[in-house]
Design an enzyme around this catalytic site. Structure first.
Site, PDB file in Angstrom:
ATOM      1  CB  CYS B 130      34.872  42.253  38.407  1.00 25.17           C
ATOM      2  SG  CYS B 130      35.717  41.880  39.814  1.00 25.17           S
ATOM      3  CE1 TYR B 131      31.395  44.892  42.000  1.00 26.31           C
ATOM      4  CE2 TYR B 131      33.041  43.352  42.483  1.00 26.31           C
ATOM      5  CZ  TYR B 131      31.515  43.606  42.218  1.00 26.31           C
ATOM      6  OH  TYR B 131      30.461  43.043  42.463  1.00 26.31           O
TER       7      TYR B 131
END
Lengths: 135, 390
Positions: B130-131
């Protein structure tokens, strides 16, 4: 007779001759040690005031430099950056000659130039780096 | 005569409150008596501006594209905490710069932000689904940050020690350079202007109190770390050494570099001068009597920092008036004194807070919860144990 102040730096391993004795005896200069910090194995500093004739100064300084001593003219004033200074007063705490003191109202710095020996203690102590020496 | 918080606040709201600084109030009480002063004045303002190492800011940078979960973060090469959510951090004032050492630190980053300067943000990350970003190198300003708030775990120490050095060598401490053989004495308190010295048993200053924090309207968030209401007290009930402390919170965007100033203490490290001021309601004559105390009434304990142990020898008490006179007597010797806390800025804070209350409707908040009271807690030492000894 002219009087001048010099900032002397001694290298860490200096088998120093008694310089003030030689300055007085060999060069006819009157030495007045305003501040000295000399310890074995460490770089030493001395604030020295000399009184004498013009030609004698040059010869005396040449002698010192020949002995491995770095000679610089000493500061003649301090400058306080008004923007940076927060008037905390920490400089007054380390000023041995009492040249920097808190004024009567307790919230302003008062500087007495005549008492200052330009030892730089205030320069080092100032957390805001607001004090500089001027030449 | 007793005044209620509500009464005082309605006068503040109407712009009719009578507000004095602690110094002005003491003068009035001296001239007209405590009783008359208590009747006339509604609020007394205090102020202090000294180095307060337990200070820092919470920052949120916003998300880049692609986003990064920052784990190692630096601001102008000063490390900030990476153990919060993706783009949140805490920057403490004492953190030194990796490249400039003690000449520049967390406090200087905060002062640069307050002065509107761009600060270089660099961060790295292991990268996640997600990052995905693993590195970022950019510049930020205070204005652009989503949130930037001061959260200082320990400010406004109620009194402090007077430091001297009995040893043969100069020592560099958080109370400045102490010259050998009692060559000088340093002290760090606003004395009669100090917030907690004017409310010695924390009657009016507590969790939720509205206060002045570095030029911004802020709050007392909690008791400060090392809050020690059990310190020795004098005949007025005022501590004679370091006692109560405050944890404070305020919006950094409303703060000012004039009241949050970085400092590099030679041989010690980086800290920040932080301005704190508290308005104190003159509820009754008991409070008024403490507010009327002057530097001649308030004392601090002289401590020998030449002894590098937790328990350093105490060498008697002196008044703040003596300290401000330029010299004190210690062990039969006249010792020159120097302050560390700026009286000039403390006075400016008390005056500014006075105008907030008197002219700008800065009402007072009754504490939501009292700070720990005398008799309830002291300050515990840290014992050094081995695993076997647990």
């Amino acid at each position: 007779m002219p009087r001048k102040r010099f900032d002397l730096t001694f290298p860490p391993r200096q088998a120093t001759k008694p310089i003030t004795y030689h300055l007085a005896r060999d060069f006819d200069l009157v030495p007045n040690i305003l501040r000295a910090q000399i310890q074995p194995g460490q770089e030493g500093r001395m604030l020295l005031e000399l009184t004498g004739a013009k030609g004698d100064f040059e010869a005396g300084i040449a002698f010192l430099e020949n002995e491995g001593v770095t000679v610089k003219p000493a500061a003649t004033d301090i400058r306080l950056d008004d923007e940076l200074c927060v008037r905390c007063g920490l400089c007054t705490a380390v000023c041995r000659p009492g040249a920097l003191v808190m004024g009567e109202t307790g919230d302003e710095l008062v500087f007495d130039k005549d008492k200052c020996v330009y030892c730089e203690a205030c320069v080092v102590a100032c957390p805001r780096r607001a004090v500089t020496l001027t030449f | 005569m007793a005044k209620s918080w509500e009464e005082i606040n309605s006068r503040i709201a109407a712009g009719e409150a009578v507000v004095f600084t602690a110094e002005e109030f003491a003068e009035l009480a001296r001239d007209e008596g405590v009783s008359a002063a208590a009747k006339r004045v509604d609020v007394v303002t205090t102020g202090t501006f000294g180095p307060m190492c337990s200070s820092g800011v919470v920052l949120n940078f916003g998300h880049s594209d692609p986003p990064i979960r920052m784990s190692r973060i630096t601001l102008n090469d000063v490390e900030a905490y990476g153990g919060l959510a993706a783009v949140d951090t805490y920057l403490g004032v004492t953190q030194p710069s990796a490249s400039r050492g003690l000449e520049y630190g967390g406090a200087h980053v905060i002062e640069d932000l307050l002065r509107g300067r761009s600060v270089r943000l660099r961060a790295t990350s292991g990268g996640t689904d997600c990052y995905p970003r693993t590195e970022i190198d950019t510049w930020v300003t205070l204005e652009e940050l989503n949130q930037a708030y001061i959260f200082n775990p320990r400010n406004a120490y109620q009194n402090y020690a007077v430091a001297v050095n009995s040893g043969d060598q100069a020592i560099h401490t958080y109370l400045g350079t102490l010259l050998p053989r009692f060559g000088n004495a340093t002290y760090c308190s606003a004395g009669a202007l100090s917030p907690l010295l004017n409310d010695p048993t924390y009657r009016t200053i507590g969790v939720g109190s509205r206060i002045f924090v570095a030029g911004a309207p802020g709050f007392v968030a909690w008791e400060g770390t090392q809050h020690n209401p059990n310190q020795n007290r004098d005949e007025h009930g005022v501590p004679t050494g370091p006692a109560g402390t405050l944890a404070v919170i305020a919006d950094l965007k409303q703060a000012s570099a004039e009241y949050f100033s970085a400092g590099s203490f030679t041989g010690y490290g980086v800290s920040a001068f932080v301005g704190i001021g508290a308005p104190i309601p003159v509820l009754d004559e008991e409070i008024a009597a403490t507010l009327a105390l002057t530097d001649a009434d308030l004392t601090a304990t002289v401590i020998d920092y030449g002894v590098a142990r937790r328990s350093r020898p105490a060498l008697g008490r002196v008044t703040y008036a003596q300290l401000r006179s330029g010299s004190i007597e210690v062990e039969g010797k006249t010792v020159p004194t120097g302050p560390i806390s700026s009286l000039k800025v403390a006075r400016r804070i008390a005056a500014e807070l006075k105008s907030w209350v008197a002219e700008r409707g800065f009402t007072l908040a009754q504490p939501l919860q009292q700070l720990p009271q005398p008799g309830t807690q002291g300050v515990r030492p840290l014992e050094i144990r081995t695993e076997e000894a647990i």
